[in-house]
Structures are given as C-alpha cells and as structure tokens.
Design a protein around this motif. Structure first.
Motif, PDB file in Angstrom:
ATOM      1  N   ARG A 144      17.953 104.574  45.161  1.00  0.00           N
ATOM      2  CA  ARG A 144      18.523 103.540  46.013  1.00  0.00           C
ATOM      3  C   ARG A 144      17.969 102.172  45.640  1.00  0.00           C
ATOM      4  N   ASN A 145      16.667 102.128  45.374  1.00  0.00           N
ATOM      5  CA  ASN A 145      16.075 100.846  45.001  1.00  0.00           C
ATOM      6  C   ASN A 145      16.672 100.305  43.721  1.00  0.00           C
ATOM      7  N   ARG A 146      16.861 101.206  42.763  1.00  0.00           N
ATOM      8  CA  ARG A 146      17.414 100.774  41.491  1.00  0.00           C
ATOM      9  C   ARG A 146      18.818 100.217  41.700  1.00  0.00           C
ATOM     10  N   ARG A 147      19.595 100.908  42.542  1.00  0.00           N
ATOM     11  CA  ARG A 147      20.951 100.456  42.816  1.00  0.00           C
ATOM     12  C   ARG A 147      20.936  99.090  43.497  1.00  0.00           C
ATOM     13  N   ARG A 148      19.989  98.948  44.419  1.00  0.00           N
ATOM     14  CA  ARG A 148      19.901  97.671  45.133  1.00  0.00           C
ATOM     15  C   ARG A 148      19.536  96.546  44.194  1.00  0.00           C
ATOM     16  N   LEU A 149      18.602  96.842  43.274  1.00  0.00           N
ATOM     17  CA  LEU A 149      18.170  95.827  42.322  1.00  0.00           C
ATOM     18  C   LEU A 149      19.369  95.384  41.484  1.00  0.00           C
ATOM     19  N   ARG A 150      20.147  96.387  41.039  1.00  0.00           N
ATOM     20  CA  ARG A 150      21.289  96.067  40.204  1.00  0.00           C
ATOM     21  C   ARG A 150      22.298  95.205  40.981  1.00  0.00           C
ATOM     22  N   ALA A 151      22.542  95.575  42.231  1.00  0.00           N
ATOM     23  CA  ALA A 151      23.472  94.795  43.055  1.00  0.00           C
ATOM     24  C   ALA A 151      22.958  93.381  43.255  1.00  0.00           C
ATOM     25  N   ALA A 152      21.651  93.263  43.476  1.00  0.00           N
ATOM     26  CA  ALA A 152      21.068  91.940  43.702  1.00  0.00           C
ATOM     27  C   ALA A 152      21.230  91.068  42.460  1.00  0.00           C
ATOM     28  N   LEU A 153      20.989  91.666  41.279  1.00  0.00           N
ATOM     29  CA  LEU A 153      21.138  90.911  40.034  1.00  0.00           C
ATOM     30  C   LEU A 153      22.590  90.434  39.866  1.00  0.00           C
ATOM     31  N   LYS A 154      23.510  91.347  40.199  1.00  0.00           N
ATOM     32  CA  LYS A 154      24.928  91.028  40.076  1.00  0.00           C
ATOM     33  C   LYS A 154      25.284  89.847  40.985  1.00  0.00           C
ATOM     34  N   HIS A 155      24.817  89.932  42.221  1.00  0.00           N
ATOM     35  CA  HIS A 155      25.106  88.850  43.148  1.00  0.00           C
ATOM     36  C   HIS A 155      24.475  87.546  42.681  1.00  0.00           C
ATOM     37  N   ALA A 156      23.265  87.631  42.156  1.00  0.00           N
ATOM     38  CA  ALA A 156      22.605  86.416  41.674  1.00  0.00           C
ATOM     39  C   ALA A 156      23.451  85.772  40.581  1.00  0.00           C
ATOM     40  N   LEU A 157      23.921  86.597  39.653  1.00  0.00           N
ATOM     41  CA  LEU A 157      24.748  86.100  38.556  1.00  0.00           C
ATOM     42  C   LEU A 157      26.023  85.447  39.094  1.00  0.00           C
ATOM     43  N   LEU A 158      26.648  86.126  40.038  1.00  0.00           N
ATOM     44  CA  LEU A 158      27.907  85.618  40.591  1.00  0.00           C
ATOM     45  C   LEU A 158      27.690  84.310  41.356  1.00  0.00           C
ATOM     46  N   ILE A 159      26.565  84.234  42.058  1.00  0.00           N
ATOM     47  CA  ILE A 159      26.301  83.020  42.844  1.00  0.00           C
ATOM     48  C   ILE A 159      25.986  81.849  41.923  1.00  0.00           C
ATOM     49  N   VAL A 160      25.204  82.112  40.874  1.00  0.00           N
ATOM     50  CA  VAL A 160      24.889  81.043  39.933  1.00  0.00           C
ATOM     51  C   VAL A 160      26.177  80.514  39.296  1.00  0.00           C
ATOM     52  N   THR A 161      27.051  81.437  38.868  1.00  0.00           N
ATOM     53  CA  THR A 161      28.321  81.022  38.273  1.00  0.00           C
ATOM     54  C   THR A 161      29.148  80.195  39.256  1.00  0.00           C
ATOM     55  N   ALA A 162      29.228  80.677  40.480  1.00  0.00           N
ATOM     56  CA  ALA A 162      30.023  79.966  41.484  1.00  0.00           C
ATOM     57  C   ALA A 162      29.467  78.573  41.735  1.00  0.00           C
ATOM     58  N   THR A 163      28.147  78.474  41.805  1.00  0.00           N
ATOM     59  CA  THR A 163      27.527  77.173  42.046  1.00  0.00           C
ATOM     60  C   THR A 163      27.818  76.209  40.906  1.00  0.00           C
ATOM     61  N   LEU A 164      27.645  76.717  39.679  1.00  0.00           N
ATOM     62  CA  LEU A 164      27.921  75.878  38.511  1.00  0.00           C
ATOM     63  C   LEU A 164      29.362  75.369  38.536  1.00  0.00           C
ATOM     64  N   MET A 165      30.269  76.245  38.930  1.00  0.00           N
ATOM     65  CA  MET A 165      31.686  75.878  38.915  1.00  0.00           C
ATOM     66  C   MET A 165      32.013  74.842  39.976  1.00  0.00           C
ATOM     67  N   LEU A 166      31.432  75.016  41.149  1.00  0.00           N
ATOM     68  CA  LEU A 166      31.804  74.122  42.246  1.00  0.00           C
ATOM     69  C   LEU A 166      30.979  72.842  42.286  1.00  0.00           C
ATOM     70  N   TYR A 167      29.843  72.851  41.566  1.00  0.00           N
ATOM     71  CA  TYR A 167      28.945  71.700  41.659  1.00  0.00           C
ATOM     72  C   TYR A 167      29.647  70.363  41.393  1.00  0.00           C
ATOM     73  N   PRO A 168      30.441  70.263  40.300  1.00  0.00           N
ATOM     74  CA  PRO A 168      31.075  68.961  40.038  1.00  0.00           C
ATOM     75  C   PRO A 168      31.969  68.506  41.192  1.00  0.00           C
ATOM     76  N   VAL A 169      32.678  69.450  41.816  1.00  0.00           N
ATOM     77  CA  VAL A 169      33.582  69.076  42.902  1.00  0.00           C
ATOM     78  C   VAL A 169      32.791  68.580  44.107  1.00  0.00           C
ATOM     79  N   ILE A 170      31.691  69.288  44.405  1.00  0.00           N
ATOM     80  CA  ILE A 170      30.858  68.859  45.529  1.00  0.00           C
ATOM     81  C   ILE A 170      30.231  67.500  45.229  1.00  0.00           C
ATOM     82  N   TRP A 171      29.812  67.340  43.980  1.00  0.00           N
ATOM     83  CA  TRP A 171      29.240  66.062  43.549  1.00  0.00           C
ATOM     84  C   TRP A 171      30.269  64.928  43.708  1.00  0.00           C
ATOM     85  N   LEU A 172      31.538  65.250  43.406  1.00  0.00           N
ATOM     86  CA  LEU A 172      32.610  64.262  43.580  1.00  0.00           C
ATOM     87  C   LEU A 172      32.709  63.831  45.048  1.00  0.00           C
ATOM     88  N   ILE A 173      32.674  64.806  45.938  1.00  0.00           N
ATOM     89  CA  ILE A 173      32.791  64.493  47.363  1.00  0.00           C
ATOM     90  C   ILE A 173      31.592  63.667  47.830  1.00  0.00           C
TER      91      ILE A 173
END
Lengths: 313, 307
Positions: free
Chosen positions: B31-60
């Motif tokens: 279970r821990n291993r699965r959780r770690l993997r999920a956490a890494l996945k979410h971290a990756l997805l959040i970093v990507t999302a932030t990078l993508m939206l940052y310019p738009v937020i910066w514009l606002i």
C-alpha cells in the motif's frame, strides 16, 4: 466514430454491398429541403469560390481593374519567390516539430490521467483550458510579454544569473516561441486520447498483468496498438490545422512574419500578398498551392496509415 | 506452476524475477508503495499544470501593476492594485472597449443562431432520411471539414466586396446560416443517429410530417448537441481573427481581437498595463463559457474525435 473513421466506412460500403433500394421508400423531397441551406452554402461559399480562386490564380488582379489573364506567370513566379521559399521552410519546420511534440505531450498526459486517478476532472480541465485560449489575440499579446527582451522568461532566467536576449526579437528563436505556444494547447488532442483510452477493455490489461506484463509492455503491446486509429485521427487533424496557423505568428510578429521572415507562416505571407498588397491573383495561386500541400500530406498520411494503424473491426 | 504460459519469454523472465526478488513483505508495504507512486504522479501533474497556467495568472496579476513594474516582477504578489489600467485601457482606443465587446457579442450571437438552425437541419437529413445521393453528399460534407478557409477567402472577399458588405457583419454571419461549419453537422449527425428510429416511426404513423418530427422530437432530444455547438461556436468566433481582420476595418465595427491587435500596435512599449488589462477583459467571456460548459466541450470533442 471519428470523421475519418466515418469516411473510411463510407468508402468501404460504397465498394461493397448493393443497398436494398426497394426496402424503404425514400424521402427525397424532404431530405433536399432540409439540406437546402447546406447545399446553397456548399455551392456559394465553398465550390464557386474554390473554382474562382483557381481561375484567379492565372490572372493579374488588384481589385481595382478587371482581372487580366497572365497564363502561368503567378505559378512561375512562385518558383523564384524568396519569401515564399522562406515561408515554406518556416511552415514545414513548424508543422514537423510542433505536431509530434504536441501529440506526444497529449498522449503522455492522457495515459497519466487515465484509469481512476483521483482529481481526473480537475486536471483535465486545467490542461484543456489553454487549447481554448491558445488562438486568441490576448494570448499572443501575453506571449510577446513572456518571450520579449525583459519578458517573464528572461526575468526568471535572470534569477539564475543568465542574461537572455529577446526570444521573439531573434530570428533563431522566434519560431520556437510559436512551437511552445502550439504545444501549450495540447489539451484538445489529449481529451480525444482520453476518450480513446476509455474504449480499451479493462480485461486486456488484467489478462496481460496475469501473464506478467509490466507497465511498459502493457503500454506498447496493448495501449499503443489499440490507440493507433485515434493517434492517426489526431495526426491528420493537427497537420491540417497547423499548416493553417495564422493568428499567433501574425500578432506576435506585428504582421510582418519577421524578424527576417523567421515567423513568416504560409498564411501570413498569403495575407500580406492578398490583403496587404491586394495581389489577388498571386494570393489565389498561393492559396491553391496550400491546398495541394495539405492534400498531399493528408494523402501521405492515409497511405502510411496502412502500415501502422490497427483497426479492431 | 511450470505449466503456466507467459505472454512472451520476457514476461516469463520478469515473472520469475519477481518471485525470486525481494517481495513486499505485507499489505502495508504494498500500500505504501502504491501511495508513493500516486503521490509522485500527482506531483508531476501539479507541476505541469502550474507551469502551464503560470503565464495566464501572471497576465492577470500584471494587469493590476504599474506598467514599469510588469517587466521587473516575475512573481505573483500585487502591491497596490492599479485599477486605473482597466479604465485607461477601456478608453485607450478611438471607441470605448465596450463597443468592441458588443460587436463581438453580436457576431457571436449571429453565428450561433446560424449554426444551430442550418447544421441541425442538414444533420437530420444525413442521419435519418433516405435519399438519392446521400452517400456522396455525406462524403463531401466530411471532406469539407478539412478544407482550408484560405482557398476560399480571396473570392469570398471579392464577392462580398462587390455586394458592398465589407465592413458589415454579414460576411462573418451569413456563411453560418448556410452550414459551412461542417464539423457541427457531423457532430449533430453522430448525436441524432442515437435517437431510436421507433420513435420517429411512431410519430410518422400518427401522421407527423418531417418538419413536425424535426421540430417536436429531434430538436428537443438533441439539446446537448445543440448546446455543445453553441459553446464551440462561441469560443471559435470570439477568438477568430483572420476573417474579422479581413472584413472589419472600420473602428466602429471592430471586434475584440481586431481592436486588441490595433491596441497592441498603437500603444508604446511603456503602456503594457492597460494592454494587459484589456487582454484579460477579452478572455473573461471564454473563461466563463469554459467554466459552465466544459463538460459539454469535453464530451463534444470526445464524441467526434473518439474512434
């Protein structure tokens, strides 16, 4: 069924079965009445203009005087038109780099997002949003501010002690900022990939897992082959779209396609000739060349599809 | 165990490795291993999302900063919000920005009405009626989805110019009443096909003609497809720059994209604050449509794009 799948089916059934003509009465009158607006549009807005622009491509026409035929002059001039050659080089580079990158991102994130991930809807929305904003003038304005001399990117680089030049002002990097912008809009192919992924029966993966296939093997042996029709659909569509990209290059370069023609997309050049110089004859020839190029690439795509697209039916 | 068949020699190897290698001792470890993997996945997805939206937020954020600060501050903290950027930008061109918003809204409205009427009619014929030449017309319709607008724009411009319709909204709206956005015809065909024929047969037995069936059965049942079409038409028309640039040169008739581009070219390099402010204003409608219509948008894309 995608529009391409549909086209494939239409072509297939045309070759095959004879339709049961007697089986049911036809509603010709009603059908053509319902189709009337579309048929008028097809004639007036599509077919007649297509034919006229072909005719115009053999003329010299500036809107003020009546068009005069000049034979193949426009077409011959294209062979020695340096700006055209630049624009072709820029456009091809743009298509060949940004389409694979965009689809690669779309596929990678679709696979990451697939299968019961918590927060899927949230991520999907965020990744999808840029593809709605991407072609707006406002985002082009933003891109100028992000990749300009003192833009956001260089401000961030300055934190690390790097002094960047203007990305948009340099002919070496201007095009790459447009590639980044196109990749940024990967959301809409991603949504199509997600829909495709959901069609793959869960059982295939379970069976593979029982047989000891790892995540990578499952991806390359199950996901990819079953997804090829959708990859193909996205590829054809994006190639067609990307060849026609206009707004971003036009706005970011201030309507010039510069610096040094480095962002002179084909359509920007066409606009400059047609609506800047009112060189309608030459612009028509350019438009037809674009259609021929796009048709050729679509045909190549369809031909190549025989070798890599796998249909499950 | 020796009789087990593996998908490939590699799979066999891997399976035997798995048996020999260090196995997770218990469920907690798995279970821990699965959780770690999920956490890494979410971290990756959040970093990507932030990078993508940052310019738009910066514009606002930057739209509320003094112009000279915009290019010195990559961060997102606003000191003293400069609402004056918005009033300055609103009045920065020959007409107040509200005029351009209204023009865009009129064009968008016309295009939506046109697409809804003409595309649904054509789609009904293609999806449910039998007629001579159906297959040919359908194939033409599908191919026309991919036809580049550039090959049509020069003769269309000449045609509309001869009618004196340049600097009117007619060239932008009229084609929509003639179902030239074949993509939506296709989207609606897909949808109408899902409506059971029995329903239509029953109506026909009751003496309904095609117009009646279309109005009182098909249209009410295809509301989701109509909504999707309306939303897509809204966004595409709101963003459309090429044809609006060509047909609208009169400052009183300019739409938002054309005006914004004029604003950018005319404003000096020190005037980014108001320009950013109007860029944000121009994106607000899209953002709202996205907020309320994203489920339909995603379904629409998936339905026409999915296999």
């Amino acid at each position: 069924m995608s529009s391409l799948g549909e086209l494939r089916r239409v072509a297939k059934s045309a070759k095959g079965a004879v339709e049961d003509k007697a089986a049911r009465t036809k509603d010709n009158k009603a059908a053509y009445l319902f189709l009337l607006p579309w048929l008028i549009g097809l004639g007036l807005i599509t077919i007649i203009p297509m034919v006229s622009s072909l005719v115009l491509s053999f003329t010299d026409y500036n809107l003020l005087r009546a068009p005069s035929f000049n034979g193949l002059d426009n077409w011959i001039h294209m062979l020695s038109d340096e700006h055209l050659q630049n624009s072709l080089r820029v456009t091809f580079t743009y298509v060949f780099i940004s389409v694979p990158l965009q689809l690669g991102f779309a596929l990678a994130l679709a696979v990451l997002l697939n299968r019961g991930l918590r927060g899927l809807a949230f991520y999907r929305s965020i990744y999808y949003l840029p593809s709605l904003l991407g072609t707006s003038v406002a985002i082009a304005v933003l891109w100028r501010a992000v990749f300009g001399g003192e833009g956001l990117v260089n401000q961030v680089l300055a934190v690390f002690g790097i002094n960047g030049e203007s990305w948009i002002g340099s002919p070496d990097t201007a095009l790459s900022t447009l590639v980044v912008l196109n990749v940024w809009t990967f959301g809409s192919p991603m949504v199509i990939f997600l829909a495709g992924l959901r069609q793959i029966p869960e059982g295939y993966y379970d069976a593979a897992q029982v047989d000891g296939a790892g995540a990578w093997t499952r991806f390359t042996r199950i996901t990819l082959p079953l997804l090829t029709p959708i990859i193909f659909f996205n590829l054809v569509l994006q190639v067609v779209h990307t060849f026609q990209a206009f707004t971003q290059a036009f706005v970011i370069s201030g309507g010039t396609g510069g610096p040094l023609d480095s962002t002179l997309f084909y359509t920007v050049y066409l606009y400059k000739r047609g609506f800047g110089n009112f060189d309608m004859g030459y612009a028509s020839a350019l438009a037809w060349l674009l259609v021929l190029i796009i048709a050729a690439f679509t045909a190549i795509n369809f031909w190549a599809a025989k070798y890599w697209v796998f249909y499950d039916d | 165990m020796t009789e087990t068949k593996y998908a490939s020699p590699r799979a066999k190897e891997r399976a035997s490795q798995r048996e020999a290698g260090p196995k997770p001792q218990n469920f907690v470890q798995i279970r821990n291993r699965r959780r770690l993997r999920a956490a890494l996945k979410h971290a990756l997805l959040i970093v990507t999302a932030t990078l993508m939206l940052y310019p738009v937020i910066w514009l606002i954020v930057s739209s509320l900063r003094p112009s000279d600060e915009i290019f010195r501050n990559p961060g997102l903290v606003i000191g003293d919000p400069q609402w004056s950027n918005y009033s300055e930008g609103w009045n920065g061109l020959a007409q107040p920005f509200g005029v351009f918003l209204l023009n865009s809204a009129l064009v968008v409205l016309g295009c939506i009405v046109g697409n809804l009427i003409s595309c649904s009619m054509a789609a009904y014929a293609f999806a449910k009626l039998r007629f001579t030449g159906r297959r040919m017309w359908f194939a033409i319709m599908l191919v026309s989805i991919m036809l580049p607008i550039h090959v049509l724009i020069v003769p269309q411009y000449i045609f509309f110019a001869n009618l004196g319709w340049v600097n009117t909204f007619i060239p932008l709206i009229l084609p929509k009443f003639l179902a030239t956005d074949a993509f939506f015809v296709f989207l609606m065909v897909q949808f109408i096909r899902g409506i059971p024929n029995e329903l239509l047969e029953a109506a026909r037995l009751d003496g309904c003609g095609h117009p009646r069936i279309f109005m009182s059965i098909i249209l009410p049942l295809m509301v989701p497809a109509l909504a999707t079409t309306a939303i897509f038409t809204f966004i595409w028309t709101w963003n459309d720059f090429f044809s609006q640039l060509i047909y609208l040169t009169d400052p009183n008739l300019m739409t938002v994209p054309v005006a914004l581009r004029g604003f950018m070219d005319s404003s000096s390099s020190t005037n980014w604050g108001p320009l950013f402010a109007m860029s944000v204003v121009s994106l607000v409608p899209i953002f709202f449509v996205f907020l309320f219509g994203q489920r339909l948008l995603v379904q629409g894309i998936a339905r026409t794009g999915g296999k």
